[in-house]
Enzyme design. Structure first.
Site, PDB file in Angstrom:
ATOM      1  N   ASP A  94       0.868  -1.181   0.000  1.00  0.00           N
ATOM      2  CA  ASP A  94       0.000   0.000   0.000  1.00  0.00           C
ATOM      3  C   ASP A  94       0.903   1.230   0.000  1.00  0.00           C
ATOM      4  OD1 ASP A  94      -3.222   0.394   1.069  1.00  0.00           O
ATOM      5  OD2 ASP A  94      -1.904   2.147   0.969  1.00  0.00           O
ATOM      6  N   LYS A 130     -20.637  -7.820 -11.784  1.00  0.00           N
ATOM      7  CA  LYS A 130     -20.397  -7.137 -10.503  1.00  0.00           C
ATOM      8  C   LYS A 130     -21.241  -5.870 -10.383  1.00  0.00           C
ATOM      9  CE  LYS A 130     -18.823  -5.408  -6.838  1.00  0.00           C
ATOM     10  NZ  LYS A 130     -18.724  -5.905  -5.489  1.00  0.00           N
ATOM     11  N   CYS A 153     -20.296   1.052  -2.488  1.00  0.00           N
ATOM     12  CA  CYS A 153     -20.627   0.087  -3.537  1.00  0.00           C
ATOM     13  C   CYS A 153     -21.974   0.409  -4.155  1.00  0.00           C
ATOM     14  CB  CYS A 153     -20.646  -1.305  -2.946  1.00  0.00           C
ATOM     15  SG  CYS A 153     -19.184  -1.606  -1.957  1.00  0.00           S
TER      16      CYS A 153
HETATM   17  N1  SAJ Z   1     -30.027  -0.685   2.797  1.00  0.00           N
HETATM   18  C1  SAJ Z   1     -31.350  -0.257   2.845  1.00  0.00           C
HETATM   19  N2  SAJ Z   1     -32.348  -1.197   2.806  1.00  0.00           N
HETATM   20  C2  SAJ Z   1     -32.082  -2.532   2.721  1.00  0.00           C
HETATM   21  C3  SAJ Z   1     -30.736  -2.953   2.649  1.00  0.00           C
HETATM   22  C4  SAJ Z   1     -29.731  -2.015   2.694  1.00  0.00           C
HETATM   23  O1  SAJ Z   1     -31.642   0.937   2.930  1.00  0.00           O
HETATM   24  O2  SAJ Z   1     -33.047  -3.308   2.712  1.00  0.00           O
HETATM   25  C5  SAJ Z   1     -28.920   0.303   2.839  1.00  0.00           C
HETATM   26  C6  SAJ Z   1     -27.935   0.088   3.996  1.00  0.00           C
HETATM   27  O3  SAJ Z   1     -28.392   0.677   5.180  1.00  0.00           O
HETATM   28  C7  SAJ Z   1     -26.686   0.751   3.449  1.00  0.00           C
HETATM   29  C8  SAJ Z   1     -26.765   0.477   1.943  1.00  0.00           C
HETATM   30  O4  SAJ Z   1     -28.126   0.140   1.684  1.00  0.00           O
HETATM   31  O5  SAJ Z   1     -26.688   2.155   3.633  1.00  0.00           O
HETATM   32  C9  SAJ Z   1     -25.862  -0.636   1.434  1.00  0.00           C
HETATM   33  O6  SAJ Z   1     -25.798  -1.685   2.377  1.00  0.00           O
HETATM   34  P1  SAJ Z   1     -25.797  -3.244   2.026  1.00  0.00           P
HETATM   35  O7  SAJ Z   1     -25.652  -3.940   3.320  1.00  0.00           O
HETATM   36  O8  SAJ Z   1     -26.961  -3.602   1.204  1.00  0.00           O
HETATM   37  O9  SAJ Z   1     -24.542  -3.459   1.054  1.00  0.00           O
HETATM   38  P2  SAJ Z   1     -22.985  -3.025   1.107  1.00  0.00           P
HETATM   39  O10 SAJ Z   1     -22.840  -1.743   0.335  1.00  0.00           O
HETATM   40  O11 SAJ Z   1     -22.445  -3.053   2.481  1.00  0.00           O
HETATM   41  O12 SAJ Z   1     -22.323  -4.227   0.260  1.00  0.00           O
HETATM   42  C10 SAJ Z   1     -22.722  -4.435  -1.094  1.00  0.00           C
HETATM   43  C11 SAJ Z   1     -23.065  -5.923  -1.288  1.00  0.00           C
HETATM   44  N3  SAJ Z   1     -23.735  -6.111  -2.571  1.00  0.00           N
HETATM   45  C12 SAJ Z   1     -24.921  -6.765  -2.699  1.00  0.00           C
HETATM   46  O13 SAJ Z   1     -25.523  -7.188  -1.732  1.00  0.00           O
HETATM   47  C13 SAJ Z   1     -25.451  -6.966  -4.069  1.00  0.00           C
HETATM   48  C14 SAJ Z   1     -21.809  -6.776  -1.202  1.00  0.00           C
HETATM   49  O14 SAJ Z   1     -22.115  -8.128  -1.515  1.00  0.00           O
HETATM   50  C15 SAJ Z   1     -20.743  -6.244  -2.175  1.00  0.00           C
HETATM   51  O15 SAJ Z   1     -19.533  -6.986  -2.089  1.00  0.00           O
HETATM   52  C16 SAJ Z   1     -20.436  -4.809  -1.790  1.00  0.00           C
HETATM   53  O16 SAJ Z   1     -21.640  -4.049  -1.938  1.00  0.00           O
HETATM   54  C17 SAJ Z   1     -19.331  -4.277  -2.708  1.00  0.00           C
HETATM   55  O17 SAJ Z   1     -18.175  -4.180  -2.248  1.00  0.00           O
HETATM   56  O18 SAJ Z   1     -19.593  -4.063  -3.898  1.00  0.00           O
END
Ligand code: SAJ
Length: 406
Positions: free
Chosen positions: A29, A201, A255
């Site tokens: 890094d 992705k 993401c």
């Molecule tokens: N959120 C909502 N309502 C829901 C689910 C989530 O408002 O029902 C919000 C969360 O509070 C948060 C945001 O969405 O602010 C994203 O959270 P998340 O837990 O859905 O996902 P990330 O961003 O932590 O991770 C995502 C994941 N992608 C998918 O589920 C398709 C993960 O598998 C990926 O590896 C990651 O993005 C990435 O690195 O791309």
């Protein structure tokens, strides 16, 4: 030896996991402080199981350095931000890492790009770098795209158990990299071409963004005519082919709030549903702010300084604040010259915003109204302490009578 470039949220756990499973790994890094921290034996962010994995990797001999190492396999896991105006991916960090690898890599080296990129990025920005260096793709250098899928909060489990995608020009090279990931990954690993891997992705995260937007839009409709969104979703989800996600105060993280914009930026006349969905999600912090003012009026709370936001991170039980709805809300409030909201998050120990508290007790003592922005376990376990306050729960986790919802 595998040289993993980028010791961030994805590169570090991936490097540790490989090392802990017998692969010789060097983690690189450019951030000297981050490397110094790792070399002192500390992890750089909080994540369930990360410390234990770190110890196992260190015992297996993982090395951390600011230098790129000469070897036959590189995994690049550096940020891919997006340009807020053009909505297109900014591949400069990846390109820079590839340039540096090309300077030292021996003939036949394989460069695996883990960073999320929009479809076509590797052809457009990375392949030309190889040609410019006078090298031949598929001969001097093999390109692979192996996007990650792990979820912050459950990264270690998902690294081991999720299915993965490997995109490669050459199936034999793809299979070799598949074996490398199979050293720790028990999921199915599909080998395909690079463009398909890039697209899958981005589509996965777009799918989630659009579905969250649908839930958020329903929440707005229900608020308009005073219907119970949670009961409606609960009943709808009893249908065998309906599975609605949960509305919330906005979508954060690096993401889901970013990747779908790549498709809007590259296909503006085609990606209409995606564009509207992203705008719907991006508007949620403003919707929450307006709702705060509405509730204040109803409860005759005149001073915004008596209102507190619980939670600064982008979601529960992580210490990551990137694109967090609370930060978006505070920015929006500042733009409207109406600062003063109190803020507290148990995961954020340094001072990052105005009026920030570092103790739940002091935070609660200073306010009459609490807005649950993040459903950390801490607040769920301490819900009774909110009794007596005006509660605005953006996640439907509080069952105290009189609680306000989105
Ligand atoms: N959120 C909502 N309502 C829901 C689910 C989530 O408002 O029902 C919000 C969360 O509070 C948060 C945001 O969405 O602010 C994203 O959270 P998340 O837990 O859905 O996902 P990330 O961003 O932590 O991770 C995502 C994941 N992608 C998918 O589920 C398709 C993960 O598998 C990926 O590896 C990651 O993005 C990435 O690195 O791309």
């Amino acid at each position: 030896m595998v040289n993993v470039i980028g010791m961030g949220y994805i590169g570090l756990p991936t490097a540790l996991m490989m090392a802990a499973h017998g692969v010789e790994v060097t983690g690189t890094d450019y951030d000297q402080e981050r490397i110094a921290t790792l070399n002192k034996g500390h992890v750089t962010f909080k994540e369930k199981g990360l410390k234990e994995l770190f110890s196992a990797a260190v015992s297996s001999g993982i090395k951390f350095t600011t230098e790129y190492k000469t070897t036959d396999t590189y995994i690049i896991s550096v940020p891919t931000p997006y340009d807020k105006f053009s909505k297109k991916v900014d591949a400069e960090y990846v390109a820079d890492a590839v340039r540096r690898v090309l300077k030292i890599a021996p003939a036949g080296t394989t460069i695996v790009i883990e960073s999320t990129v929009s479809p076509g990025t590797i052809d457009k920005f990375i392949r030309p770098l190889i040609e410019e260096a006078g090298l031949v793709c598929g001969f001097d250098v093999h390109l692979v795209h192996a996007p990650e899928r792990i979820i912050p909060g459950n990264m270690i489990y998902e690294l081991k158990n999720n299915n993965r995608t490997i995109g490669a020009d050459d199936v034999a090279v793809g299979r070799r990299i598949k074996e490398l990931y199979a050293s720790f990954c028990h999921g199915e690993i599909v080998v395909t071409d690079i463009r398909t891997a890039e697209m899958t992705k981005v589509v996965e995260n777009t799918y989630r963004a659009v579905n969250i937007a649908f839930a958020n839009e329903l929440a707005k409709i229900c608020r308009h005519d005073n219907m119970d969104i949670y009961e409606i979703i609960r009943i709808c989800n009893m249908h065998p082919r309906v599975s609605i996600l949960q509305p919330g105060p906005g979508v954060g993280g690096h993401c889901i709030s970013v990747d779908p914009w790549f498709l809007v930026g590259d296909y503006p006349s085609l990606a209409k549903v995606i564009d509207e969905s992203m705008k719907t999600n991006d508007n949620m912090p403003d919707f929450v702010l307006n709702r705060i003012y509405e509730i204040m009026k109803e409860k005759e709370i005149r001073d915004i300084k008596r209102v507190g936001l619980y939670g600064l991170t982008y979601k529960e039980n992580v210490d990551d604040m990137r694109e967090s709805p609370t930060l978006q809300l505070l920015e929006s409030q500042e733009r409207h010259l109406a600062e003063g909201l109190k803020v507290y998050d148990p995961f954020i120990t340094e001072n990052v915003v105005k009026n920030q508290f570092h103790s739940l007790d002091e935070f609660l003592d200073s306010i009459d109204m609490v807005v649950i922005m993040v459903k950390h376990n801490e607040i769920i376990e301490n819900m009774e302490r909110l009794r007596g306050k005006v509660i605005f729960d953006t996640h439907n986790v509080c069952d105290i009578e009189g609680v306000y919802h989105l």
